[in-house]
Enzyme design. Structure first.
Site, PDB file in Angstrom:
ATOM      1  N   ALA A  18       0.806  -1.228   0.000  1.00 44.84           N
ATOM      2  CA  ALA A  18       0.000   0.000   0.000  1.00 44.84           C
ATOM      3  C   ALA A  18       0.832   1.269   0.000  1.00 44.84           C
ATOM      4  CB  ALA A  18      -0.931  -0.017   1.212  1.00 44.84           C
ATOM      5  N   ARG A  29       3.343  10.526 -11.223  1.00 40.91           N
ATOM      6  CA  ARG A  29       2.305  11.484 -11.635  1.00 40.91           C
ATOM      7  C   ARG A  29       2.753  12.917 -11.400  1.00 40.91           C
ATOM      8  NH1 ARG A  29      -1.255   7.539  -9.319  1.00 40.91           N
ATOM      9  NH2 ARG A  29      -1.220   8.650  -7.327  1.00 40.91           N
ATOM     10  N   GLU A  44      10.792  -5.341  -3.989  1.00 42.34           N
ATOM     11  CA  GLU A  44       9.847  -6.068  -3.147  1.00 42.34           C
ATOM     12  C   GLU A  44      10.381  -7.474  -2.892  1.00 42.34           C
ATOM     13  OE1 GLU A  44       7.142  -7.848  -0.986  1.00 42.34           O
ATOM     14  OE2 GLU A  44       7.074  -5.675  -1.346  1.00 42.34           O
ATOM     15  N   CYS A  54      -6.179  -6.562   4.466  1.00 39.32           N
ATOM     16  CA  CYS A  54      -7.378  -6.541   5.297  1.00 39.32           C
ATOM     17  C   CYS A  54      -8.442  -7.513   4.792  1.00 39.32           C
ATOM     18  CB  CYS A  54      -7.969  -5.135   5.345  1.00 39.32           C
ATOM     19  SG  CYS A  54      -6.869  -3.915   6.113  1.00 39.32           S
ATOM     20  N   ASP A 305       3.369   0.953   7.839  1.00 41.06           N
ATOM     21  CA  ASP A 305       3.452   0.276   9.128  1.00 41.06           C
ATOM     22  C   ASP A 305       4.839   0.286   9.750  1.00 41.06           C
ATOM     23  OD1 ASP A 305       0.829  -0.282   8.649  1.00 41.06           O
ATOM     24  OD2 ASP A 305       1.057  -2.453   8.467  1.00 41.06           O
ATOM     25  N   TYR A 452     -31.738  12.161   8.469  1.00 41.93           N
ATOM     26  CA  TYR A 452     -32.740  11.297   9.091  1.00 41.93           C
ATOM     27  C   TYR A 452     -33.756  10.859   8.059  1.00 41.93           C
ATOM     28  CZ  TYR A 452     -37.225  10.066  11.138  1.00 41.93           C
ATOM     29  OH  TYR A 452     -38.399   9.426  11.404  1.00 41.93           O
ATOM     30  N   TRP A 460     -33.173  11.537  16.437  1.00 37.46           N
ATOM     31  CA  TRP A 460     -31.865  11.837  17.011  1.00 37.46           C
ATOM     32  C   TRP A 460     -30.948  10.672  16.615  1.00 37.46           C
ATOM     33  CZ3 TRP A 460     -29.838  15.966  19.551  1.00 37.46           C
ATOM     34  CH2 TRP A 460     -30.725  16.972  19.960  1.00 37.46           C
ATOM     35  N   ARG A 468     -25.565  14.038  23.083  1.00 34.51           N
ATOM     36  CA  ARG A 468     -26.467  14.956  23.797  1.00 34.51           C
ATOM     37  C   ARG A 468     -26.623  14.529  25.253  1.00 34.51           C
ATOM     38  NH1 ARG A 468     -32.668  14.491  22.678  1.00 34.51           N
ATOM     39  NH2 ARG A 468     -32.488  13.261  24.590  1.00 34.51           N
TER      40      ARG A 468
END
Length: 474
Positions: A18, A29, A44, A54, A305, A452, A460, A468
């Protein structure tokens, strides 16, 4: 940026997942956008590149049908886009003064490549406990981590053939033990149950110990409901072998657990040996210490990492090995190696996972500090758990959601949010992460204009309702 006449500037990247490939392609780029030509060499050590680590638990479980589905870009595609990608290239030395990287190629022959700029994206090593290895230092057969794609292939070799070749009438009970109850541990417990193993999860503390105890307990209960035997406050002290393969584990509680396979989910440590040997500093967690531009030394950057990061709430360094951070940091390196000034803004350690099977579905999300971490950082935290629903009470989509809000008593600043709930609950952690990122108070979160409609939320919204109620308490 000055370029030596008649010579193309060369960027060398060590590591092709990654962070490394994000850096490589962004550098290309950015250079092209400036009308410049650079050479990007990526080294690599494995034969794999740009895959979703993942996604590996879901490949192992059978949810994902093929490893090809986890590969974002093939080596051939990287090369088509201009990267000089060299696989099976094991880097053995970095010399920052001579600006050389030495590596053993696929034939085992040592080669050296010069660099003008260097990016270290070497990732992390899985934590391997002493009891997991034999007298030769090799992993005992049947015991594996879940760190790279080769691990996933080996896992498929362990869990698939027996299932596909044995009939239901002759199949004997198979036992899996997962050691470690973090994200990988929970996800691999799901995979082992999916593959038909009687599954035990052993953890030295509690399930998902980066949660507060009351929220961890909710995940614990869901795992048990889903068929997993959970053994908290326990470590492995020894293993039993039969014909050279693991057969059982003995815990610090004195109990023995049958184990045809053992998953090592004990976390990772930064892979920084090469840089440290070259004189690059590492921190308390063993990771490189990049500045805000991801620079770790003159003409050297690092990402992913292998790095420690800055926690946005405490301002201190931490180790948070997540793919989201790796991709962002790699991209920043790609900008900056060709003269940019992009900065990495820190982390909240926002994360999400689930455990699901026909018996139970639980989702977990967290962002920011736990209560204990808030105290350790010098805050005076107040917290409250609010239980609600993901949709209006009359809607069939509704599932339960427990939201814990943590805020500072003095400043009312939001410090952390944890969510444990049913379907469509945990992704709400992103609302909390946005509020934490903006250093909002618990009152700000309670006042936000959120969406909502009955199939999606209550009037809520769950996170807002929890904020809240805590604001009222404060």
């Amino acid at each position: 940026m000055m370029i030596t006449p008649n010579r193309t500037e060369r960027v060398v990247v060590v590591g092709a997942d990654a962070a490394g490939m994000s850096a490589a392609h962004q550098a290309l780029r950015s250079a092209r956008a400036d009308g410049r030509t650079i050479e990007v060499v990526v080294l690599e050590r494995t034969s794999d590149t740009s895959y979703s680590a993942c996604g590996m638990p879901y490949l192992i479980s059978g949810t994902v049908a093929s490893e090809d589905e986890l590969i974002a870009r093939t080596p051939e595609r990287h090369r088509e886009l201009g990267v000089d990608l060299r696989l099976d290239a094991l880097v053995t030395e970095i010399n920052t003064e001579k600006r050389t990287v030495t590596y053993a190629n696929s034939a085992g022959v040592s080669e050296a490549v010069d660099f003008d700029k260097l990016v270290l994206a070497t990732g992390a090593h899985p934590v391997i406990p002493p009891w997991a290895v034999d007298g030769n230092g090799d992993l005992t057969p049947g015991i594996l981590p879940v760190k790279n794609l080769e691990d996933a292939r080996q896992w498929l070799g362990l869990v698939v053939p027996e299932e596909s070749s044995d009939s239901e009438s002759t199949r004997t009970t198979r036992h899996a033990v997962v050691v470690g109850a973090g994200y990988i541990g929970v996800e691999m417990a799901e995979a082992m149950v999916d593959r038909g193993y009687e599954t035990t999860l052993i953890t030295r503390s509690s399930v998902m110990s980066n949660l507060d105890e009351d929220m961890s307990a909710r995940v614990h209960s869901a795992l048990v409901e889903g068929g997993v035997r959970v053994v908290p406050e326990c470590t492995v002290v020894s293993i039993g072998n039969v014909d050279g393969r693991v057969h059982s584990l003995t815990g610090s509680n004195g109990e023995t657990y049958l184990a045809d396979v053992v998953v090592l989910g004990l976390g990772v440590r930064p892979a920084t040996e090469l840089g440290a040997a070259a004189g690059i500093s590492v921190g308390d967690f063993g990771g490189y210490l990049p500045d805000e531009n991801q620079s770790v030394a003159e003409n050297v950057w690092a990402a992913g990492d292998c790095c420690e990061v800055i926690d946005r709430i405490t301002g201190t360094r931490t180790f948070a090995p997540l793919g989201t951070h790796a991709n962002k940091q790699g991209r920043i390196c790609g900008y900056n190696v060709v003269g940019g000034k992009q900065q990495f803004a820190g982390v909240l350690s926002t994360a999400i996972t689930r455990f699901t099977n026909p018996s139970v579905h639980v989702e977990v999300g967290r962002a920011g500090l736990s209560s204990d971490a808030a105290i350790a950082a010098g805050f005076s935290p107040e917290s409250l758990v609010t239980v609600g629903g993901t949709a209006s009470g009359y809607m069939p989509e509704r599932s339960p959601i427990a939201t814990k809000i943590i805020a500072d008593r003095r400043s009312r600043r939001l410090l952390g949010v944890q969510i444990v709930g049913g379907r469509n609950s945990a992704k709400r952690i992103d609302t909390a992460a946005a509020a934490l990122w903006g250093q909002m108070t618990v009152d700000d979160l309670a006042s936000m204009d959120l969406s909502y409609a009955p199939p999606f939320a209550t009037v809520w919204e769950a996170v807002q309702l929890a904020a809240r109620r805590l604001a009222d308490r404060l």
